[in-house]
Design a protein around this motif. Structure first.
Motif: not given
Length: 463
Positions: A154-156, A397-399, A413-422, A438-440
């Motif tokens: 939903a967030s995405a 989700l990854i690509f 913050f793109f890589y920070s958000f994805l880093g937190f998610w992963f 945060l992924y979204a």
């Protein structure tokens, strides 16, 4: 009205300081009057829903994102103090806010992969309806494992390609810090003496407010990131630098003494990604200023680490060295998570097409060992419970975020958000809403906000 004008938003440092002080006071009230947490919860729920309804159309996206960021950061606070309606409320509230946002502001037609993602979750429910035994309640078991993924979907859907300015993005991150400051205040009052309760190197409930150390550590780590961002990008005066340094040290200390490493490592990943990006996009003079701030950040970190070692009688150091209280090296650095991962991967190999269904591995562990153990790893859970559909989910989700990154690189913050998610889904699955939201945020289309042009007044014509 242009897109850049549409999402322009200003928030002063004075307001930020006032809100931080207010949230410290609320942390004191929660500790003194436990019932205050319920009032706090009800007020912030009503406030954000009210703001989304009454605010002008051009600002609705701002308040949807503010409300969601605030609630994902407050989730452990409401859980530990009993202020929320029910355990999973924050995830459902984020879904509600995203739904309101979609109603008022729509979604991007390019977000269709996340429709597919949500549809791919459905077969696991069907499989679970035929495999779950009487020992596990079907509705609650399925809701527990799917509320996080649905929250992400939903967030995405809502955030995908949604245009916001850099200033709004900074305030979204700032919103996360407020309830975490309240939680930190409560933790200091709930457990003022760390030495009295730390006796081993296991994750400690007493230093985590009597709640799950893993979840508390994760959100404290998120607070570490939010305050680091504020320190680097919004602390132009000496007062603000000292103010944010002290907040960062306090939150970091409480994260360390939970003895749950996942949240701290997640914070370090987010901060490192953020610093690399801002250093790379900065000019020479800005890079010099960044290096000075990095030096100060290292000093803060070293000082906080030293204090935590002292207050824990060295147990924090043992924990991060993977040693027990006597200094002996532990055999399993994953504290049992690796065994769970292997077991769930075996579930995938045995049921490769549709998987074992939602909560299916819980059922399997109950039948084999007599214990109900929830997964700590979302990747292995997706594979075991969804089979090859889980592989397709991971591909999306990854690509898909990388695809949007190729067309817009303004989200620092793109890589920070994805880093937190992963990082979070690998040590805590999706027990909290934060990794989903945060992924979204990594999918936002961040715009460069230009200051308005100032025209010189025309000279007066002679009479």
């Amino acid at each position: 009205m242009s897109a850049k004008q549409r999402y322009r938003y200003r928030f002063t440092n004075d307001a930020y300081v006032a809100l931080i002080v207010l949230h410290i006071i609320m942390g004191i009230f929660i500790n003194l009057l436990p019932e205050f947490s319920t009032l706090y919860f009800a007020v912030v729920c009503g406030f954000f829903i009210f703001k989304i309804i009454v605010t002008p159309q051009r600002e609705k996206v701002i308040w949807v994102l503010f409300g969601a960021s605030y609630f994902v950061a407050a989730e452990s606070l409401f859980r530990m103090t009993g202020g929320g309606l029910f355990y999973e409320f924050s995830k459902y509230f984020v879904i509600l806010l995203m739904g309101m946002g979609m109603f008022y502001d729509g979604i991007s037609g390019k977000a269709y992969p996340y429709f597919i993602y949500l549809i791919l979750l459905v077969p696991a429910v069907v499989v679970a309806s035929t495999t779950l035994g009487y020992e596990l309640n079907f509705r609650t078991s399925v809701a527990f494992v799917l509320s996080g993924p649905v929250c992400l979907g939903a967030s995405a859907l809502y955030c995908y390609n949604k245009k916001v300015s850099k200033e709004v993005l900074l305030q979204i991150v700032a919103c996360m810090s407020y309830p975490i400051v309240t939680m930190t205040t409560h933790l200091f009052l709930f457990n003022p003496s760390v030495k009295e309760v730390l006796t081993s190197t296991g994750s400690n409930f007493a230093t985590s407010g009597g709640f799950g150390p893993n979840q508390v550590s994760t959100l404290l780590g998120l607070g570490m990131f939010a305050l680091t961002v504020r320190f680097f990008l919004k602390s132009r005066t000496l007062f603000l630098k000292i103010f944010n340094m002290l907040l960062l040290a306090a939150v970091s200390f409480r994260a360390l003494v939970t003895l749950s490493r996942g949240g701290v490592f997640g914070a370090l990943i987010m901060i490192a990604a953020f610093l690399v990006i801002i250093y790379g996009v900065s000019k020479y003079r800005q890079k010099q200023q960044i290096m000075v701030s990095v030096f100060l950040l290292i000093v803060i970190g070293f000082t906080t680490w030293t204090i935590s070692l002292n207050q824990s009688s060295g147990l924090v150091g043992n924990r991060y060295s993977n040693e027990d209280a006597l200094g002996r090296e532990k055999k399993d650095i994953s504290t049992g998570r690796l065994e769970l991962f292997v077991h769930e991967f075996e579930g995938f190999k045995d049921n490769p097409f549709l998987g074992v269904g939602a909560s299916g591995m819980k059922q399997a562990r109950l039948e084999e060992d007599g214990n109900i153990v929830a997964s700590h790893n979302e990747i292995s859970r997706l594979l075991s419970e969804h089979g090859l559909l889980g592989v397709l989910i991971l591909v999306i989700l990854i690509f898909k975020p990388l695809d949007i990154r190729s067309t817009n690189r303004n989200n620092i913050f793109f890589y920070s958000f994805l880093g937190f998610w992963f990082a979070t889904i690998n040590h805590s699955a999706m027990r909290i809403a934060a990794p989903a939201f945060l992924y979204a945020l990594a999918l936002l289309h961040v715009t460069n906000e230009k200051p308005p042009l100032r025209r010189k007044p025309s000279p007066e014509l002679p009479a």
